[in-house]
Design a protein around this motif. Structure first.
Motif, mmCIF file in Angstrom:
data_model
loop_
_atom_site.group_PDB
_atom_site.id
_atom_site.type_symbol
_atom_site.label_atom_id
_atom_site.label_comp_id
_atom_site.label_asym_id
_atom_site.label_seq_id
_atom_site.Cartn_x
_atom_site.Cartn_y
_atom_site.Cartn_z
ATOM 1 N N UNK A 1 0.860 -1.185 0.000
ATOM 2 C CA UNK A 1 0.000 0.000 0.000
ATOM 3 C C UNK A 1 0.898 1.237 0.000
ATOM 4 N N UNK A 2 0.950 1.972 -1.100
ATOM 5 C CA UNK A 2 1.880 3.103 -1.188
ATOM 6 C C UNK A 2 1.285 4.392 -0.631
ATOM 7 N N UNK A 3 2.145 5.370 -0.500
ATOM 8 C CA UNK A 3 1.761 6.733 -0.145
ATOM 9 C C UNK A 3 1.959 7.565 -1.411
ATOM 10 N N UNK A 4 0.976 8.374 -1.766
ATOM 11 C CA UNK A 4 1.043 9.157 -2.998
ATOM 12 C C UNK A 4 0.753 10.606 -2.665
ATOM 13 N N UNK A 5 1.623 11.502 -3.108
ATOM 14 C CA UNK A 5 1.386 12.915 -2.852
ATOM 15 C C UNK A 5 2.523 13.790 -3.324
ATOM 16 N N UNK A 6 2.394 15.063 -3.016
ATOM 17 C CA UNK A 6 3.373 16.070 -3.423
ATOM 18 C C UNK A 6 4.440 16.208 -2.339
#
Length: 153
Positions: A87-92
């Protein structure tokens, strides 16, 4: 009146959003397809808000948008699992002082990336990335790997 009906149906269909989940794959022509668990394949049409999907091949994603024919116009998207099944983390990414932060679009929270593991991400300040890692402490993520999804111009 009868000529107006197909136009109204098209406008109505464009406004209705479908949510599809599956593995994102590119075919031989480079066109993105979402392969659902049942085996159905749906063509994914990109919009300005979904351009990052081109970097998510082999990931399991959820795509929301109007479904027209055999394709879906991706307005919203979410990464459910990375290609490795995590489960990845996605963001800026944001550099703030000595901290490297990730504004996680999955949870809506701001996460601190462990300084030792996040040092290479300093070059991607302002870019949207997918981070594979694990929780090391309260709102602290140890980065094990990453993929840049969207470069800032």
């Amino acid at each position: 009146m009868s000529r107006l009906s197909p136009l109204l149906c098209l406008v109505f269909a464009w406004g209705c959003a479908a949510r599809l989940q599956g593995v994102l794959l590119a075919d031989d022509d480079g066109q993105l397809r979402l392969v659902e668990p049942e085996g159905d394949s749906t063509r994914v049409h990109l919009t300005p808000t979904s351009a990052a999907l081109t970097e998510l091949e082999s990931c399991t994603v959820a795509v929301t948008g109007p479904k027209v024919g055999r394709g879906v116009w991706a307005r919203e998207w979410e990464v459910l699992t990375a290609a490795d099944g995590s489960a990845p983390f996605v963001g800026r990414v944001e550099l703030r002082g000595s901290n490297t932060l990730l504004h996680d679009r999955q949870t809506g929270s701001t996460l601190v990336l462990s300084p030792e593991s996040a040092a290479p991400l300093a070059a991607f300040n302002g870019d949207v990335v997918m981070i594979i890692g694990f929780v090391e402490g309260p709102n602290v993520i140890r980065v094990m790997g990453w993929r840049v999804l969207e470069d800032r111009p």
